[in-house]
Design a protein around this motif. Structure first.
Motif, PDB file in Angstrom:
ATOM      1  N   PHE A 273       0.842  -1.209   0.000  1.00 46.43           N
ATOM      2  CA  PHE A 273       0.000   0.000   0.000  1.00 46.43           C
ATOM      3  C   PHE A 273       0.867   1.244   0.000  1.00 46.43           C
ATOM      4  CE2 PHE A 273      -3.179  -2.769   2.382  1.00 46.43           C
ATOM      5  CZ  PHE A 273      -4.024  -2.889   1.296  1.00 46.43           C
ATOM      6  N   ARG A 274       0.409   2.265  -0.706  1.00 43.54           N
ATOM      7  CA  ARG A 274       1.088   3.560  -0.612  1.00 43.54           C
ATOM      8  C   ARG A 274       0.557   4.262   0.637  1.00 43.54           C
ATOM      9  NH1 ARG A 274       3.374   6.975  -4.424  1.00 43.54           N
ATOM     10  NH2 ARG A 274       4.056   5.022  -5.352  1.00 43.54           N
ATOM     11  N   THR A 275       1.463   4.713   1.479  1.00 43.04           N
ATOM     12  CA  THR A 275       1.019   5.330   2.731  1.00 43.04           C
ATOM     13  C   THR A 275       1.459   6.777   2.861  1.00 43.04           C
ATOM     14  OG1 THR A 275       2.966   4.405   3.800  1.00 43.04           O
ATOM     15  CG2 THR A 275       0.914   3.174   4.039  1.00 43.04           C
ATOM     16  N   THR A 276       2.442   7.172   2.055  1.00 43.39           N
ATOM     17  CA  THR A 276       2.894   8.565   2.140  1.00 43.39           C
ATOM     18  C   THR A 276       3.142   9.080   0.733  1.00 43.39           C
ATOM     19  OG1 THR A 276       5.178   7.820   2.279  1.00 43.39           O
ATOM     20  CG2 THR A 276       4.079   8.309   4.363  1.00 43.39           C
ATOM     21  N   SER A 277       3.276  10.387   0.641  1.00 48.09           N
ATOM     22  CA  SER A 277       3.582  10.982  -0.655  1.00 48.09           C
ATOM     23  C   SER A 277       4.398  12.238  -0.431  1.00 48.09           C
ATOM     24  CB  SER A 277       2.282  11.319  -1.379  1.00 48.09           C
ATOM     25  OG  SER A 277       2.569  11.965  -2.590  1.00 48.09           O
ATOM     26  N   THR A 278       5.445  12.364  -1.234  1.00 48.48           N
ATOM     27  CA  THR A 278       6.152  13.639  -1.192  1.00 48.48           C
ATOM     28  C   THR A 278       5.521  14.500  -2.277  1.00 48.48           C
ATOM     29  OG1 THR A 278       7.779  12.596  -2.609  1.00 48.48           O
ATOM     30  CG2 THR A 278       8.358  12.794  -0.289  1.00 48.48           C
ATOM     31  N   GLY A 279       4.947  15.583  -1.869  1.00 45.96           N
ATOM     32  CA  GLY A 279       4.208  16.412  -2.824  1.00 45.96           C
ATOM     33  C   GLY A 279       2.833  15.825  -3.061  1.00 45.96           C
ATOM     34  N   ALA A 280       2.159  16.336  -4.072  1.00 43.92           N
ATOM     35  CA  ALA A 280       0.798  15.875  -4.353  1.00 43.92           C
ATOM     36  C   ALA A 280       0.819  14.395  -4.733  1.00 43.92           C
ATOM     37  CB  ALA A 280       0.201  16.702  -5.483  1.00 43.92           C
ATOM     38  N   PHE A 281      -0.164  13.661  -4.243  1.00 47.93           N
ATOM     39  CA  PHE A 281      -0.232  12.236  -4.558  1.00 47.93           C
ATOM     40  C   PHE A 281      -0.745  12.043  -5.986  1.00 47.93           C
ATOM     41  CE2 PHE A 281      -2.955   8.292  -4.410  1.00 47.93           C
ATOM     42  CZ  PHE A 281      -1.896   7.419  -4.570  1.00 47.93           C
ATOM     43  N   LEU A 282       0.001  11.271  -6.777  1.00 49.75           N
ATOM     44  CA  LEU A 282      -0.385  11.023  -8.164  1.00 49.75           C
ATOM     45  C   LEU A 282      -0.766   9.556  -8.309  1.00 49.75           C
ATOM     46  CD1 LEU A 282       2.506  13.012  -9.891  1.00 49.75           C
ATOM     47  CD2 LEU A 282       0.192  13.797  -9.352  1.00 49.75           C
ATOM     48  N   PRO A 283      -2.078   9.262  -8.373  1.00 53.68           N
ATOM     49  CA  PRO A 283      -2.509   7.856  -8.326  1.00 53.68           C
ATOM     50  C   PRO A 283      -2.225   7.058  -9.590  1.00 53.68           C
ATOM     51  CG  PRO A 283      -4.401   9.335  -8.481  1.00 53.68           C
ATOM     52  CD  PRO A 283      -3.206  10.199  -8.306  1.00 53.68           C
ATOM     53  N   TYR A 284      -1.842   7.726 -10.674  1.00 57.26           N
ATOM     54  CA  TYR A 284      -1.571   6.965 -11.900  1.00 57.26           C
ATOM     55  C   TYR A 284      -0.116   7.071 -12.348  1.00 57.26           C
ATOM     56  CZ  TYR A 284      -6.192   5.106 -12.412  1.00 57.26           C
ATOM     57  OH  TYR A 284      -7.332   4.372 -12.202  1.00 57.26           O
ATOM     58  N   THR A 285       0.783   7.109 -11.359  1.00 57.06           N
ATOM     59  CA  THR A 285       2.202   6.885 -11.654  1.00 57.06           C
ATOM     60  C   THR A 285       2.411   5.380 -11.583  1.00 57.06           C
ATOM     61  OG1 THR A 285       2.634   7.220  -9.318  1.00 57.06           O
ATOM     62  CG2 THR A 285       3.006   9.094 -10.792  1.00 57.06           C
ATOM     63  N   ARG A 286       3.589   4.892 -11.988  1.00 62.74           N
ATOM     64  CA  ARG A 286       3.780   3.445 -12.108  1.00 62.74           C
ATOM     65  C   ARG A 286       5.116   2.971 -11.556  1.00 62.74           C
ATOM     66  NH1 ARG A 286      -0.463   1.618 -15.082  1.00 62.74           N
ATOM     67  NH2 ARG A 286      -1.655   3.399 -15.806  1.00 62.74           N
ATOM     68  N   ASP A 287       5.094   1.714 -11.072  1.00 58.24           N
ATOM     69  CA  ASP A 287       6.346   1.114 -10.604  1.00 58.24           C
ATOM     70  C   ASP A 287       6.976   0.294 -11.733  1.00 58.24           C
ATOM     71  OD1 ASP A 287       5.001  -1.292 -10.803  1.00 58.24           O
ATOM     72  OD2 ASP A 287       4.844  -1.626  -8.641  1.00 58.24           O
ATOM     73  N   ASP A 288       7.980  -0.508 -11.404  1.00 54.48           N
ATOM     74  CA  ASP A 288       8.694  -1.280 -12.434  1.00 54.48           C
ATOM     75  C   ASP A 288       7.768  -2.255 -13.164  1.00 54.48           C
ATOM     76  OD1 ASP A 288      10.904   0.033 -11.662  1.00 54.48           O
ATOM     77  OD2 ASP A 288      11.766  -1.607 -10.472  1.00 54.48           O
ATOM     78  N   ASN A 289       6.724  -2.698 -12.481  1.00 50.85           N
ATOM     79  CA  ASN A 289       5.758  -3.603 -13.111  1.00 50.85           C
ATOM     80  C   ASN A 289       4.679  -2.844 -13.867  1.00 50.85           C
ATOM     81  OD1 ASN A 289       6.881  -5.976 -12.023  1.00 50.85           O
ATOM     82  ND2 ASN A 289       5.800  -5.667 -10.081  1.00 50.85           N
ATOM     83  N   LEU A 290       4.835  -1.526 -13.940  1.00 47.40           N
ATOM     84  CA  LEU A 290       3.805  -0.638 -14.506  1.00 47.40           C
ATOM     85  C   LEU A 290       2.536  -0.603 -13.643  1.00 47.40           C
ATOM     86  CD1 LEU A 290       4.063  -1.289 -18.382  1.00 47.40           C
ATOM     87  CD2 LEU A 290       5.215   0.444 -16.995  1.00 47.40           C
ATOM     88  N   ALA A 291       2.638  -1.113 -12.418  1.00 44.44           N
ATOM     89  CA  ALA A 291       1.485  -1.084 -11.507  1.00 44.44           C
ATOM     90  C   ALA A 291       1.408   0.285 -10.851  1.00 44.44           C
ATOM     91  CB  ALA A 291       1.626  -2.168 -10.452  1.00 44.44           C
ATOM     92  N   ARG A 292       0.178   0.758 -10.610  1.00 45.60           N
ATOM     93  CA  ARG A 292       0.007   2.073  -9.992  1.00 45.60           C
ATOM     94  C   ARG A 292      -0.071   1.927  -8.470  1.00 45.60           C
ATOM     95  NH1 ARG A 292      -4.627   4.180  -8.120  1.00 45.60           N
ATOM     96  NH2 ARG A 292      -6.504   2.905  -8.193  1.00 45.60           N
TER      97      ARG A 292
END
Lengths: 594, 326
Positions: A414-433
């Motif tokens: 789970f994403r629990t923190t964000s630096t700056g505004a939270f961007l829900p459609y950024t992606r990790d190495d698996n392209l998962a948001r």
């Protein structure tokens, strides 16, 4: 073992199965229920049967031509006789062959008398009257109890015939029943056994050695439904996510709802929704809240869930959809099996709406398949369809129980923190948001079915953004790591038989017979239908001929041709019945010799 | 959370540009909701807005809370799933007359009969707005729209009668522009433990302008609004000798009892008007207690899950008849 729906054949069959499993044979079973809940007694439509195939070597299918048939009435004989080959043994309940019963089954004359059974070894046993005699002196036992216990008599006879351990069955009877019913069932079972032992009618006892080639471990017998339920619970435990299971009653998927509804002790929440759409939507709503959302259905239920599955593709939230396939279209044949939802699972949504598709290959493998479906759903934030079918859901086999500690980890991350505004459609190495669930301070965000701007997730009607998002969604799914296809048999065989889903054992068994006869055939089996294993195309091209058997009119063949430009040969069967090893054997030989 | 005390309207305003038509009643409702929410004392991260499709569906994007803009009519089902997984959230569903009563009718009635702890705001404008002006299930008989050029031949739903028939435990009606009444109803809905249905008469200035003028208009509204207040006599509308209408209590006063178990009373109130062009009851029709869907279950299952570790899983998998091969 075949009888009227009320004759308790499924019970007798499952008891025989447990004794056989515990004895140490490998086995596979297949129940065959009538479609009607209470079909008229004594009619062919009302026949309920249970088939078991067991041996001292590994068993791949419930078998095609039984060596022994127990027929509790004329209808059961009539329904199952076509399955047998001449020479098979038939144990009939002679008492049930009255003129009226014979006619009800659609025979003009008694098949015991008119030569119908010529070439078979027929054992006429008055099971009803022998059961009555065995229990009539017991305290409190009514004639109805006696009547109902004749399945245990039949089980006793069969247990003697195959030298099954009796303690397993007796323990079950005493655990399950009490009072006069317990006494009647025990007496009937013992009477059946003694009849086998003492009557000269049955002169052969068959010994089937233990299978010594099995992997060490602890085993139990499971059907596909039980294994699926355990796999979902395992995924919930290992991921730490609560399991929320939404379902609407439909044959044959309902059994999974029943199995999970009992599991409050493992924290399982089941919801019987108002309809199929709601069942899927509830699972998805729960996923938004950080649960493992699962929904299950069959037949037209999948059509109805399509809309929610599309939303899940857009929201990029985990959702597991289990489709226990049955014969279609429309209501079709709800109690008969088929593999005809493959193309729907792959493509049956509006817009470009890709998602991973898996298929379960055997009853025990349902555990692994659904666990993997949940792992992919959670890791990649995507709906996943698991294709099972009526055959694999209802069949059973010994299952080597895994250790919980050795199951692959599932990290919801789970994403629990964000630096700056939270961007829900950024992606990790698996392209998962990122998956940020309500309750997480500072990460409030809105998602929905409208197209999203890459990164921010804001509503976007920009054409180039839509093209990019469409590609991202497809790339994410196609980038999922899937194990390579493995070849079973010689790599330079003359023919490759490639199957998917529940036909795994049947194809292996058919190919084994061909190899034993000197034919050069190899097999491979797809468990991932999207994405397919990376080596699929190369493998298909390595063989001169590829045969694709499936319980539909060639859907996988269609897909393979489209994706790999390989001219595979299709063998389709849409009779509501599973493929048979003998059928496979014949189809393979036909191609090897042409 | 101490910070909740300082919450203001701005804390609930998302950065999305609102895109309703100028003059749409939805603006008034949004402003009222954003102004009212700070007083709930619930931090924004514990609030979820779930919506369906239609003009009202956009509402979820404009609240700086968690939100899901779902599919047409399925809002109550999505919210039911969310509520079944989480009992620590304040969940609101925003829906319209087409969304809730036509394509999503089934989900609405079942969320109400289950008494799922969600608050459903039904924006009733008696028209399909987003699809540009077709008759809706609350459009009056004879209504001429693009899809009913000869007048609608289908009788409309009375949403509150429907909700009461579906065993709803909280049923209310308010008006988009009523700045006092709307927050008061929301306050009561928020305080209600189970499912709450709030019908909001909402003007669509483009496709159905003036549908609620009999109530929204200051002067006519004074005559036509029959405010329901628990424990207070219900004022009716009587006709003077000269034919004019005025508020009054003809005959023995009926005292409003929103907590009456028997739904017949609330149902009778809901039948006082079949369309909002005359005297119409406004307020809380029904507010009763009934077990909330899964109220104890979520905690029970969470406790069970805490004990559902590898050992419990191993035990479950090994239950029944097993055998070991070494």
């Amino acid at each position: 073992m075949a009888g009227d729906s009320g004759d308790g054949m499924q019970l007798a069959g499952s008891r025989f199965t447990d004794a056989t499993a515990i004895f140490g044979n490998d086995l596979a079973t297949l129940p065959d229920f009538p479609a009607e809940i209470r079909a008229p007694a004594g009619t062919v439509a009302g026949v309920s049967a249970f088939q078991i195939h067991f041996a001292s070597r590994d068993i791949l299918t419930p078998g095609d031509t039984p060596d022994v048939l127990v027929a509790m009435n004329p209808a059961a004989l009539k329904a199952n006789l076509p399955l047998l080959q001449r020479g098979a043994t038939i144990l009939v309940n002679e008492d049930a062959f009255s003129v009226r019963a014979v006619q009800k089954a659609g025979y003009a004359e008694s098949p015991l008398e008119d030569g119908t059974l010529e070439g078979f070894t027929v054992k006429r046993i008055p099971m009803s009257s022998l059961t009555t005699r065995a229990v009539e002196d017991l305290d409190g036992v009514t004639s109805r109890d006696a009547q109902k216990a004749k399945n245990l008599f039949a089980l006793g006879v069969l247990s003697w015939l195959y030298d099954r351990p009796t303690d397993v069955t007796e323990r079950w009877i005493t655990g399950k029943f009490d009072g006069p019913v317990e006494a009647a069932n025990l007496a009937a079972f013992r009477a059946g056994w003694s009849f086998g032992e003492t009557s000269e009618l049955i002169d052969v006892q068959v010994k089937v050695d233990r299978n010594t080639e099995v992997l060490p471990g602890t085993y139990r017998n499971v059907n596909g439904t039980e294994a699926t339920a355990l796999g979902l619970i395992a995924a919930s435990v290992k991921s730490g996510l609560p399991l929320v299971f939404g379902a609407y009653p439909i044959t044959p998927a309902s059994d999974l709802l029943h199995a999970l509804a009992r599991r409050h002790d493992m924290g399982v929440r089941t919801i019987q929704a108002e309809d199929e759409i709601a069942a899927a939507s509830m699972a998805l709503g729960a996923a938004f809240g950080g649960a493992l959302g699962v929904t299950c259905t069959s037949g037209p239920g999948l059509d109805l869930k399509t809309e929610t599955i599309g939303l899940a593709v857009m929201l990029e939230l985990p959702l597991v959809i289990i489709d226990v396939q049955r014969a279609g279209p429309s209501t079709g044949m709800p109690t008969k099996t088929e593999q005809s939802d493959l193309l729907q699972a792959l493509y049956g949504r509006h817009g470009e709406s890709p998602l991973p598709v898996l298929a379960a290959s055997s009853p025990g493998q349902c555990f692994e398949a659904v666990y993997e479906a949940a792992r992919i759903a959670i890791t990649y934030r995507t709906p996943v369809i698991l294709l099972s079918d009526l055959f694999v859901a209802n069949s059973s086999e010994p299952w080597r129980i895994p250790n919980a500690a050795s199951l692959p980890p599932i990290d919801p991350h789970f994403r629990t923190t964000s630096t700056g505004a939270f961007l829900p459609y950024t992606r990790d190495d698996n392209l998962a948001r990122p998956w940020a669930i309500p309750g997480t301070p500072g990460l409030q965000h809105r998602i929905g079915g409208l197209e999203k701007a890459d990164g921010t997730g804001a509503i976007s009607y920009d054409g180039k953004n839509h093209a990019r998002m469409t590609k991202l969604r497809a790339d994410k799914v196609d980038g999922i790591e899937v194990p390579d296809l493995e070849i079973h048999g010689e790599a330079d065989a003359d023919l490759l038989v490639l199957g998917w889903g529940s036909s795994y054992g049947t194809i292996r068994a058919g190919a084994r017979r061909v190899r034993e006869g000197g034919g050069r055939v190899a097999t491979a089996h797809l468990r991932h239908l999207r994405p397919m294993p990376k080596n699929t195309g190369a493998l298909l091209r390595k063989f001169d001929r590829v045969l694709v058997p499936e319980m539909n009119s060639g859907q996988l063949a269609h897909e393979l041709r489209a994706q790999y430009l390989v001219n595979v040969e299709s063998y389709g069967k849409v009779q509501g019945q599973p493929l048979l090893p003998s059928e496979m054997e014949q189809e393979i030989w036909r191609r090897l010799s042409s | 959370m101490a910070a909740t005390e300082q919450l203001t309207k701005a804390d609930f305003q998302s950065n999305q540009e609102t895109r309703w038509c100028p003059g749409c009643g939805d603006y008034a409702v949004l402003a009222a909701v954003q102004s009212f929410f700070p007083e709930l004392g619930i931090p924004p991260e514990r609030i979820v807005f779930v919506s369906g499709i239609g003009c009202a569906g956009r509402f979820a994007y404009y609240m700086d809370t968690y939100g899901m803009h779902g599919i047409h009519g399925r809002g109550p089902a999505l919210a039911t799933g969310l509520a079944s997984a989480r009992d620590d959230l304040s969940i609101w569903v925003v829906t319209g007359d087409g969304d809730a009563l036509s394509i999503g009718g089934n989900h609405l009635i079942h969320a109400l009969r289950r008494n799922v702890p969600v608050k459903i705001l039904l924006f009733n404008n008696q028209i399909y707005g987003l699809t540009k002006g077709q008759a809706s299930p609350t459009s009056e008989l004879g209504k001429v729209t693009k899809s009913t050029p000869f007048g609608s031949i289908d009788a409309p739903f009375n949403p509150l009668s429907l909700a009461i028939g579906a065993e709803a435990t909280f049923v209310a009606r308010t008006i988009d522009t009523d700045k006092q009444h709307l927050p008061a109803v929301l306050r009561a809905a928020a305080a209600h433990e189970g499912a709450a249905l709030v019908e909001i008469y909402q003007n669509c200035p483009v496709f159905n302008d003036g549908a609620f003028d009999a109530l929204r208009d200051k002067k006519r509204g004074e005559v036509n609004r029959i405010y329901l207040e628990h424990g207070e006599p219900i004022r009716g509308v009587v006709r003077d000798a000269d034919g004019a209408l005025r508020l009054g209590s003809g005959g023995a006063p009926v005292v409003h009892d929103a907590h009456r178990e028997d739904p017949a009373f609330a149902f009778a109130l809901s039948r006082l008007s079949s369309s909002p062009d005359g005297p119409t009851p406004i307020g809380i029709f029904r507010d009763v207690r009934r077990p909330v869907s899964g109220s104890d279950l979520t905690a029970e299952l969470a406790a069970a899950r805490a004990g559902a570790d590898d050992a419990a899983l191993d035990a479950l998998m090994r239950s029944g008849d097993t055998w070991t091969i070494s």
